[in-house]
Design a protein around this motif. Structure first.
Motif, mmCIF file in Angstrom:
data_model
loop_
_atom_site.group_PDB
_atom_site.id
_atom_site.type_symbol
_atom_site.label_atom_id
_atom_site.label_comp_id
_atom_site.label_asym_id
_atom_site.label_seq_id
_atom_site.Cartn_x
_atom_site.Cartn_y
_atom_site.Cartn_z
ATOM 1 N N LEU A 184 0.824 -1.207 0.000
ATOM 2 C CA LEU A 184 0.000 0.000 0.000
ATOM 3 C C LEU A 184 0.859 1.258 0.000
ATOM 4 O O LEU A 184 0.537 2.243 -0.676
ATOM 5 C CB LEU A 184 -0.931 0.001 1.222
ATOM 6 C CG LEU A 184 -2.053 -1.034 1.232
ATOM 7 C CD1 LEU A 184 -2.885 -0.900 2.503
ATOM 8 C CD2 LEU A 184 -2.940 -0.880 -0.001
ATOM 9 N N ARG A 196 2.311 1.631 -3.463
ATOM 10 C CA ARG A 196 1.245 1.971 -4.405
ATOM 11 C C ARG A 196 0.900 3.457 -4.347
ATOM 12 O O ARG A 196 0.657 4.092 -5.375
ATOM 13 C CB ARG A 196 0.015 1.121 -4.066
ATOM 14 C CG ARG A 196 -1.156 1.288 -4.982
ATOM 15 C CD ARG A 196 -2.321 0.425 -4.518
ATOM 16 N NE ARG A 196 -2.013 -0.993 -4.551
ATOM 17 C CZ ARG A 196 -2.869 -1.946 -4.196
ATOM 18 N NH1 ARG A 196 -4.082 -1.618 -3.758
ATOM 19 N NH2 ARG A 196 -2.524 -3.209 -4.264
ATOM 20 N N SER A 197 0.884 4.026 -3.162
ATOM 21 C CA SER A 197 0.455 5.416 -3.001
ATOM 22 C C SER A 197 1.380 6.409 -3.702
ATOM 23 O O SER A 197 0.968 7.523 -4.026
ATOM 24 C CB SER A 197 0.350 5.767 -1.518
ATOM 25 O OG SER A 197 1.640 5.731 -0.906
ATOM 26 N N ARG A 232 -4.774 12.265 -4.907
ATOM 27 C CA ARG A 232 -5.557 11.635 -3.838
ATOM 28 C C ARG A 232 -5.516 10.131 -4.061
ATOM 29 O O ARG A 232 -5.165 9.650 -5.143
ATOM 30 C CB ARG A 232 -6.998 12.128 -3.852
ATOM 31 C CG ARG A 232 -7.731 11.844 -5.158
ATOM 32 C CD ARG A 232 -9.187 12.257 -5.099
ATOM 33 N NE ARG A 232 -9.859 12.104 -6.375
ATOM 34 C CZ ARG A 232 -10.327 10.948 -6.844
ATOM 35 N NH1 ARG A 232 -10.220 9.851 -6.105
ATOM 36 N NH2 ARG A 232 -10.935 10.884 -8.020
ATOM 37 N N LEU A 233 -5.897 9.389 -3.043
ATOM 38 C CA LEU A 233 -5.951 7.940 -3.147
ATOM 39 C C LEU A 233 -7.396 7.495 -3.362
ATOM 40 O O LEU A 233 -8.313 7.976 -2.688
ATOM 41 C CB LEU A 233 -5.393 7.277 -1.886
ATOM 42 C CG LEU A 233 -3.905 7.502 -1.605
ATOM 43 C CD1 LEU A 233 -3.490 6.733 -0.351
ATOM 44 C CD2 LEU A 233 -3.048 7.077 -2.790
ATOM 45 N N ALA A 277 -6.773 2.308 -3.068
ATOM 46 C CA ALA A 277 -5.475 2.807 -2.603
ATOM 47 C C ALA A 277 -4.522 3.149 -3.731
ATOM 48 O O ALA A 277 -3.363 3.481 -3.482
ATOM 49 C CB ALA A 277 -4.813 1.831 -1.636
ATOM 50 N N PHE A 278 -4.984 3.113 -4.977
ATOM 51 C CA PHE A 278 -4.165 3.595 -6.084
ATOM 52 C C PHE A 278 -4.374 5.112 -6.215
ATOM 53 O O PHE A 278 -5.482 5.616 -6.036
ATOM 54 C CB PHE A 278 -4.547 2.905 -7.391
ATOM 55 C CG PHE A 278 -3.918 1.550 -7.556
ATOM 56 C CD1 PHE A 278 -2.615 1.416 -8.012
ATOM 57 C CD2 PHE A 278 -4.634 0.406 -7.238
ATOM 58 C CE1 PHE A 278 -2.038 0.169 -8.158
ATOM 59 C CE2 PHE A 278 -4.060 -0.849 -7.379
ATOM 60 C CZ PHE A 278 -2.754 -0.965 -7.839
ATOM 61 N N PRO A 279 -3.301 5.857 -6.536
ATOM 62 C CA PRO A 279 -3.419 7.307 -6.598
ATOM 63 C C PRO A 279 -4.127 7.792 -7.861
ATOM 64 O O PRO A 279 -4.091 7.133 -8.906
ATOM 65 C CB PRO A 279 -1.957 7.776 -6.586
ATOM 66 C CG PRO A 279 -1.204 6.640 -7.210
ATOM 67 C CD PRO A 279 -1.929 5.389 -6.771
ATOM 68 N N GLU A 318 -5.097 8.261 -13.957
ATOM 69 C CA GLU A 318 -5.611 7.228 -13.063
ATOM 70 C C GLU A 318 -4.883 5.905 -13.297
ATOM 71 O O GLU A 318 -4.449 5.610 -14.413
ATOM 72 C CB GLU A 318 -7.105 7.009 -13.304
ATOM 73 C CG GLU A 318 -7.974 8.212 -13.032
ATOM 74 C CD GLU A 318 -9.428 7.965 -13.384
ATOM 75 O OE1 GLU A 318 -10.144 7.371 -12.544
ATOM 76 O OE2 GLU A 318 -9.838 8.335 -14.493
#
Length: 232
Positions: free
Chosen positions: A31, A34-35, A51-52, A56-58, A73
């Motif tokens: 996580l 990923r962020s 933003r997430l 939890a992907f930005p 995305e």
């Protein structure tokens, strides 16, 4: 209960606890990694906000030099059976004003499970051009034969790149979706986990997607109609 049985139960309990702690640690590390996948893109745009999402992907939203909005995305796709999970990079360029132009798009290797697709939402079926991969081409019924011919020629070129999944244009946006990464085979087949071996999305990947989207925009330039308030 024998000493051997007690020792085995103790060993099993310790092993289970260790595996649980290891799984939790790996999940937290995943996580955290990923962020930050889009952090390297902040230099490309102004007014950047990251933003997430719920996965939890930005998600990055910013401005191009001409003040059009851009949205970046990352979309994990695990719905297709007997295929490794895919991580799609989706770049959406929003017009500052609604354009008088048709909606048209192409989707490579369609399965019907592309929940992120614009093409599936369009009502008109259009004969696809000859390409290296199967294409689904659809529109809103407003494109002329000349416009369809021009866009089809561009689709042939765009989809010669096997990483391109979808290219679409509407009066509000131009969108391009590319493969960013494929799921790790071992994690998926053995542990049924979705893990993508990628550390960051490079600015070069996003620049290439924006360049392709701009070419599509030039093929159907349109005319100003009304104000657009946000990225679709």
């Amino acid at each position: 209960m024998t000493v051997i049985n007690l020792a085995f139960m103790a060993f099993a309990a310790v092993s289970l606890g260790w595996l649980s702690m290891r799984a939790l640690r790996d999940h937290r590390m995943a996580l955290a990694e990923r962020s930050g996948l889009l952090d390297s893109l902040t230099v490309l745009f102004s007014d950047v906000n990251i933003r997430l999402g719920r996965d939890a992907f930005p998600v990055l939203v910013g401005k191009l030099p001409d003040q059009r909005s851009v949205k970046i995305e990352l979309i994990p796709d695990t719905l297709v059976f007997r295929r490794l999970p895919q991580l799609w990079l989706q770049v959406t360029l929003a017009e500052t004003d609604i354009q008088r132009r048709p909606s048209i798009g192409a989707l490579a290797r369609p399965t019907g499970a592309e929940f992120y697709s614009i093409v599936h939402e369009l009502p008109q079926w259009i004969d696809p051009p000859q390409a290296d991969v199967p294409l689904l081409v659809r529109g809103d019924g407003k494109a002329t034969a000349a416009q369809i011919e021009c866009v089809s020629a561009l689709f042939r070129s765009l989809f010669s790149d096997p990483t391109v999944k979808e290219a679409a244009i509407t009066p509000r946006v131009v969108r391009l979706t590319r493969q960013a990464a494929q799921g790790d085979r071992g994690s998926h087949l053995i542990l049924r986990q979705t893990r993508f071996p990628i550390g960051a999305i490079s600015p070069e990947q996003v620049k290439a997607a924006i360049a392709d989207a701009e070419i599509l925009r030039q093929v159907l330039p349109g005319e100003r109609s009304a104000a657009v308030s946000a990225v679709a």
